[in-house]
Design an enzyme around this catalytic site. Structure first.
Site, PDB file in Angstrom:
ATOM      1  N   ASP A  57       0.941  -1.332  -0.047  1.00  0.00           N
ATOM      2  CA  ASP A  57      -0.401   0.112  -0.079  1.00  0.00           C
ATOM      3  C   ASP A  57       1.078   1.105  -0.038  1.00  0.00           C
ATOM      4  OD1 ASP A  57      -1.389  -1.956   0.779  1.00  0.00           O
ATOM      5  OD2 ASP A  57      -2.774  -1.373   2.614  1.00  0.00           O
ATOM      6  N   TRP A 116       0.977  -0.535  10.153  1.00  0.00           N
ATOM      7  CA  TRP A 116       0.561  -0.957   8.823  1.00  0.00           C
ATOM      8  C   TRP A 116       0.185   0.928   8.191  1.00  0.00           C
ATOM      9  CZ3 TRP A 116      -2.526  -5.891   9.692  1.00  0.00           C
ATOM     10  CH2 TRP A 116      -1.915  -6.931  10.376  1.00  0.00           C
ATOM     11  N   ARG A 180      -8.708  -0.678  10.746  1.00  0.00           N
ATOM     12  CA  ARG A 180      -7.126  -0.418  10.631  1.00  0.00           C
ATOM     13  C   ARG A 180      -7.558   0.788   9.216  1.00  0.00           C
ATOM     14  NH1 ARG A 180      -7.306  -6.121   8.847  1.00  0.00           N
ATOM     15  NH2 ARG A 180      -7.474  -6.436   7.038  1.00  0.00           N
ATOM     16  N   ASP A 181      -6.713   1.126   8.684  1.00  0.00           N
ATOM     17  CA  ASP A 181      -6.675   1.685   7.758  1.00  0.00           C
ATOM     18  C   ASP A 181      -7.011   3.600   8.151  1.00  0.00           C
ATOM     19  OD1 ASP A 181      -4.867  -0.313   6.612  1.00  0.00           O
ATOM     20  OD2 ASP A 181      -6.188  -0.694   6.075  1.00  0.00           O
TER      21      ASP A 181
END
Ligand SMILES: *[C@@H]1O[C@H](CO)[C@@H](O)[C@H](O)[C@H]1NC(C)=O
Ligand SMILES: *[C@@H]1O[C@H](CO)[C@@H](O)[C@H](O)[C@H]1NC(C)=O
Ligand SMILES: *[C@@H]1O[C@H](CO)[C@@H](O)[C@H](O)[C@H]1NC(C)=O
Ligand SMILES: *[C@@H]1O[C@H](CO)[C@@H](O)[C@H](O)[C@H]1NC(C)=O
Ligand SMILES: *[C@H]1O[C@@H](CO)[C@H](O)[C@@H](O)[C@@H]1NC(C)=O
Length: 582
Positions: A57, A116, A180-181
């Site tokens: 990513d 992440w 997440r993210d």
């Protein structure tokens, strides 16, 4: 029979042994095996790539003090997913890149098991802040912030993680393995920050909403910004887009920071994009956002599910956009993984690229987004050839000579002589462009089309990738245009995964009788933009013969109706500086 059963058992055992984390298959024995050599043959020339190893990513893209920053998920130790850190590169023009030291890597309890994906937000003071997902010692996904150590350094080399991290913990109601993210935050007319984090509840994908006054204490909202029945939502992206007839040109970007201004907030439309962990594809909707209620509602025109519109109908995932204040545009980054095998990647010593950054904006009609390679890439154009007004009869093809196509930029326009020849469209195909392209691939003769390009083709045409259009008729006055990428003959190597990819193109072909195609060819990447960026398809291919100077470009027409190449311009592309260390 017995072999089949044995095979099944072996497959089942292998399946059970595979570990999946954040949807990447983990190969514990491979993830820290450094690449000794890097196989250059199919490496890209002008797509973003580090010198070796695995990438995924794009993270935290931003513009700061004259530099574009791109961070990305990177394995410093091997060519498969693992040991993930935030690698960091900078550029003055989105073309030449310099690799800096990694920005964020596991070092604290709140990210010791992984750093992440995440996003950057530039605060009103001009201070950039990164928010990312950390994996804590209990394998929980938590959200952390990091601030630059030295704001006078345009390279933003050093990042500090405050000890008050994590700033967002998964509460009771949230699955800590599916959380997440975080997105870029936006600042509402009420003076509160907001952001969303991707998650799921059983089979429901959710964009969980948080609010904060100070970027430090974040409180979960009672309801999500939006949710949908499509499984885990990864890498959500939420941003404003200008509309035609508004106070600014519709192609210009809107800074999320402007949303605290009520007039701006009410004039724009909003885009929500989600990456579907289940299918490994993305879709987006365009809609309205009520700042007071903090709810996003897609316009009815946009299917809010797997059949929704995609930025790209090919290999393009975990994308993220950012507002570029230097050129007042929104720029989109997306990751394209490899389609070859893990042993191939081990042998190559590298895996994954970023697609060419694309300017993205809402179409004049408001029915879809338009994407176009950032204008800067034109600076790489070198040797040029052109073809004009060349007819291609049914079943014919010709080679475009006089330039090297293996690393090139091709723009073509095709005129259709006789639309009446279009095949009948079955409405059942509406939701399955990809299946239609698989069935009616480039070898299957049609009425109007297939016509388009054969590229990364060997002279004998035994290896070739087809990028083409096919026109169907729904009734006497209405047509459907399919854009398709067919890599089934792209390589002699038969083990490679080579799905056909396709999307419909929203143009009135009865009126235009013409369609444009731009394709960026880069050794193992084919990135195509149909009808001026209405439909985009990126594919990875691995030719064995059609490499280097042996890669040819052809125009073909496998339909009954004659077509004419009204003009075709092709440029060799120069190789920029790509992630050389400083
Ligand atoms: C901060 O960055 C500036 C510009 O690069 C540099 O001159 C200065 O020495 C840096 N300060 C520290 C404390 O590293
Ligand atoms: C939480 O998410 C993980 C990862 O997708 C999944 O394996 C697990 O079953 C989920 N747990 C619950 C209680 O839904
Ligand atoms: C096309 O190429 C010819 C030479 O082959 C050149 O004279 C002409 O100017 C070119 N046209 C354009 C529009 O670049
Ligand atoms: C053809 O189809 C379109 C939509 O699919 C419809 O709007 C139009 O009325 C149809 N025209 C005829 C002549 O049936
Ligand atoms: C990219 O690789 C192919 C082939 O291995 C997989 O089928 C895809 O799911 C994968 N895509 C992503 C986004 O991981």
């Amino acid at each position: 029979m017995r072999t089949a059963a044995a095979l099944l058992i072996v497959t089942l055992i292998c399946w059970a042994a595979l570990v999946v984390r954040a949807s990447h298959i983990v190969y514990p024995e491979l993830q820290s095996l450094e690449a000794k050599e890097v196989d250059k043959e199919l490496r890209t020339g002008y797509h973003f790539q580090p010198p070796k190893h695995w990438i995924n990513d794009p993270n935290g893209p931003m513009y700061y003090k004259g530099l574009y920053h791109l961070f990305y998920q990177y394995n410093p130790k091997g060519a498969v997913w693992g040991n993930i850190i935030w690698a960091h590169s900078v550029s003055t023009d989105l073309i030449d890149w310099v690799a800096l030291e990694p920005a964020i890597y596991p070092s604290k309890p709140f990210d010791v098991k992984g750093c992440w994906s995440g996003s950057a937000t530039v605060l009103p003071s001009g201070m950039p802040v990164i928010m990312y997902t950390g994996i804590d010692p209990r394998e929980r996904q938590v959200q952390n912030v990091a601030y630059p150590a030295n704001l006078s350094d345009p390279f933003l080399r050093q990042w500090i993680k405050p000890t008050y991290n994590p700033i967002i913990n998964p509460d009771q109601g949230i699955n800590a393995s599916a959380f997440r993210d975080p997105t870029t935050a936006w600042y509402g007319p009420d003076g509160h920050w907001r952001l969303i984090v991707g998650s799921k509840e059983n089979m429901r994908g959710i964009a969980i909403l948080y609010r904060s006054r100070d970027f430090k204490i974040w409180v979960k909202a009672h309801h999500s910004l939006h949710a949908g029945d499509t499984g885990m939502w990864e890498c959500p992206d939420f941003y404003p887009v200008a509309v035609a007839g508004g106070s600014r040109p519709h192609r210009s970007g809107v800074d999320t920071r402007e949303l605290h201004n009520r007039a701006v907030a009410e004039e724009v439309k909003y885009v929500l994009k989600v990456s579907l962990d289940l299918t490994r594809y993305e879709y987006y909707t365009v809609g309205t956002y009520d700042h007071g209620k903090d709810r996003y509602t897609p316009d009815p025109l946009f299917p809010d599910n797997d059949y929704g519109l995609r930025y790209d109908y090919g290999d393009f995932y975990a994308s993220k956009s950012f507002f570029d204040p230097a050129k007042k545009r929104r720029v989109l980054w997306g990751w394209a993984n490899e389609s070859d095998t893990v042993p191939d990647d081990r042998q190559k010593g590298w895996a994954g690229i970023q697609a060419i950054p694309r300017k993205i904006f809402l179409s004049r009609s408001g029915r879809q987004l338009i994407q176009w390679p950032v204008e800067e890439i034109k600076s790489l154009r070198g040797n040029h050839v052109n073809v004009s007004n060349k007819a291609v009869k049914s079943g014919n093809y010709f080679k475009v000579t006089g330039f090297k196509s293996v690393q090139s930029d091709v723009e073509a326009a095709f005129a259709i002589k006789n639309l009446d020849k279009a095949e009948k469209f079955d409405p059942a195909w509406r939701t399955d462009a990809q299946g239609l392209c698989k069935k009616l691939n480039s070898h299957v003769k049609g009425g109007v089309g297939p016509f388009g390009l054969w590229l990364l083709a060997s002279d004998d045409l035994k290896e070739r990738t087809a990028v083409f259009f096919r026109v169907f008729k729904t009734n006497d006055t209405n047509y459907v245009v399919l854009m398709c990428n067919d890599p089934t003959r792209s390589s002699y190597e038969s083990k490679i995964y080579r799905p056909t990819f396709a999307g419909f193109v929203n143009i009135d072909i009865a009126k235009t009788k013409k369609i444009a195609l731009r394709t960026l060819i880069d050794h193992s990447v084919v990135e195509s933009f149909g009808a001026g960026g209405k439909t985009c398809i990126l594919t990875r291919v691995y030719p064995r013969k059609a490499i280097g100077d042996d890669a040819q470009l052809f125009v073909f027409n496998n339909g009954e109706s004659e077509i004419k190449v009204t003009n075709l311009h092709a440029w060799e592309m120069k190789t920029p500086t790509m992630n050389q260390p400083e």
